[in-house]
Design a protein around this motif. Structure first.
Motif, PDB file in Angstrom:
ATOM      1  N   ILE A   1       4.735  -8.886  -2.010  1.00  0.00           N
ATOM      2  CA  ILE A   1       4.044  -8.010  -2.967  1.00  0.00           C
ATOM      3  C   ILE A   1       3.323  -8.862  -4.000  1.00  0.00           C
ATOM      4  O   ILE A   1       3.729  -9.963  -4.318  1.00  0.00           O
TER       5      ILE A   1
ATOM      6  N   GLY B   1       3.065  -4.926  -7.238  1.00  0.00           N
ATOM      7  CA  GLY B   1       3.828  -4.128  -6.279  1.00  0.00           C
ATOM      8  C   GLY B   1       3.105  -3.859  -4.969  1.00  0.00           C
ATOM      9  O   GLY B   1       3.695  -3.319  -4.042  1.00  0.00           O
ATOM     10  N   GLU B   2       1.827  -4.229  -4.895  1.00  0.00           N
ATOM     11  CA  GLU B   2       1.037  -3.934  -3.694  1.00  0.00           C
ATOM     12  C   GLU B   2       1.254  -5.009  -2.628  1.00  0.00           C
ATOM     13  O   GLU B   2       1.300  -6.196  -2.928  1.00  0.00           O
ATOM     14  N   ALA B   3       1.363  -4.577  -1.399  1.00  0.00           N
ATOM     15  CA  ALA B   3       1.527  -5.518  -0.292  1.00  0.00           C
ATOM     16  C   ALA B   3       0.323  -6.444  -0.218  1.00  0.00           C
ATOM     17  O   ALA B   3      -0.828  -5.993  -0.340  1.00  0.00           O
TER      18      ALA B   3
END
Lengths: 236, 236
Positions: free
Chosen positions: A15, A23-25
């Motif tokens: 992340i 928090g984003e892949a």
């Protein structure tokens, strides 16, 4: 034929640990080489030219193949970081990824503007505060915003102390239309040492309390998630 | 005349600790009363009706005056939470705040749709996974999305175990257009006990690794920042 890229590391999926995409892949592509030398740099392995012989020379296609392999061909956001990735030409890589539905974010200090900023889905400009002992060239910084377009640009500022904090407030005043993300600085950057979680969360609390007391409500205040989870370990 | 609201607590300014607005300055207005009773509820003081005599009866104007006072009249995002705030009518409060440039987010499990959802700047729907021992009424849930409008709605799902994780994947498939935020569940909810930071960050790592391995890249994966900073202490 495209010039090879100097790449310090490619890793993920993991992340994004900080800023607008927290928090984003993502898969990270970390460029080797930097025109800055911040005293508290947490990525010296991609900055200090004494490491340059460890940076891989890769064509954009080779970089793309690695990103594609790591992500199993499932589109995600590729985070181009460094070092300062704006030293090099990432346009061919972005083209390769966009063709398959991947998105691209790039983080740079804003010292060098490149035409390929216009191809990014997000440009993260991270001007370095006084504690870095570096200095911002605001004309170059403004050129970066112009290259990417203000709609695709966000600001991220690391804050170590009261002087940095006041400086960040001034920067916010200068760019009222750009979303601003601030985070406490991390003085523990030795990858061989564990991070003191209590100290890390105390630094976040310090910054939250300071901004709340001043009723400075415009920035988002975030930690470095990757440091909380993995300390200063590389490749995660 | 507006009916009084049952309010468990109003506190801030602090930062939103989780989900789409993580890190954003906010004042929390926590409504008293809930139609659910999740086994791991971290806000029983606003849920369990044995606490109902501690909930203040306040007019919307009184709630607004308190929010305005806490924020010093400087606009920020007001987070309406609970309990389940959808039991009550927050339209008058939202009107008062909007008139002065404040924004409003509301978090609810999605069991009750209200017309005032359309007035929100963001509706956070947090359907409860199997570990909660509650059950989602999907017709009611869809009515919540319709009331707020899909453009203003995001999903947040707490994940305690593999069963919850698989359930979250199914929910994501059901609502592909809604941004999804997932977070590891927090089994430590006793406000008198310190939180084990290593355990909390290990739960986040578990969820990141699980989604990465499955190449499930669509959700944002975030911790509960407030728990990392303040443990389960109330009013922060």
């Amino acid at each position: 034929m495209n010039a090879p890229l100097r790449i310090a590391e490619i890793f993920g999926p993991t992340i994004q640990g900080e800023g607008a995409l927290i928090g984003e892949a993502t898969v990270f592509v970390r460029a080797g080489g930097c025109d800055y030398r911040c005293v508290w740099c947490d990525s010296l392995h991609a900055v200090d030219s004494e490491n340059r012989h460890q940076w891989a020379k890769m064509t954009p296609q080779q970089v793309w193949d690695r990103v594609h392999d790591l992500s199993g061909g499932v589109p995600l956001t590729v985070s181009i970081s460094g070092g300062n990735p704006a030293i090099q030409d990432f346009a061919p890589l972005i083209d390769l990824g966009h063709a398959q539905g991947y998105r691209f974010a790039c983080e740079t200090q804003g010292s060098i503007a490149k035409p390929w900023f216009a191809d990014l889905d997000m440009l993260v400009l991270s001007p370095k505060p006084p504690s870095s002992k570096e200095f911002v060239d605001w004309a170059a910084f403004d050129a970066c915003i112009a290259a990417a377009g203000a709609a695709n640009t966000v600001l991220k500022i690391v804050i170590f102390d009261d002087t940095d904090y006041q400086w960040a407030r001034d920067v916010a005043t200068r760019y009222p239309a750009l979303p601003l993300f601030i985070q406490p600085g991390n003085p523990e950057v030795d990858p061989s040492q564990p991070v003191d979680l209590n100290a890390a969360t105390a630094r976040l609390e310090w910054l939250v309390n300071k901004a709340s007391t001043d009723r400075w409500f415009t920035p988002r205040i975030l930690p470095q998630l990757h440091v909380l989870i993995w300390g200063n370990k590389r490749g995660v």
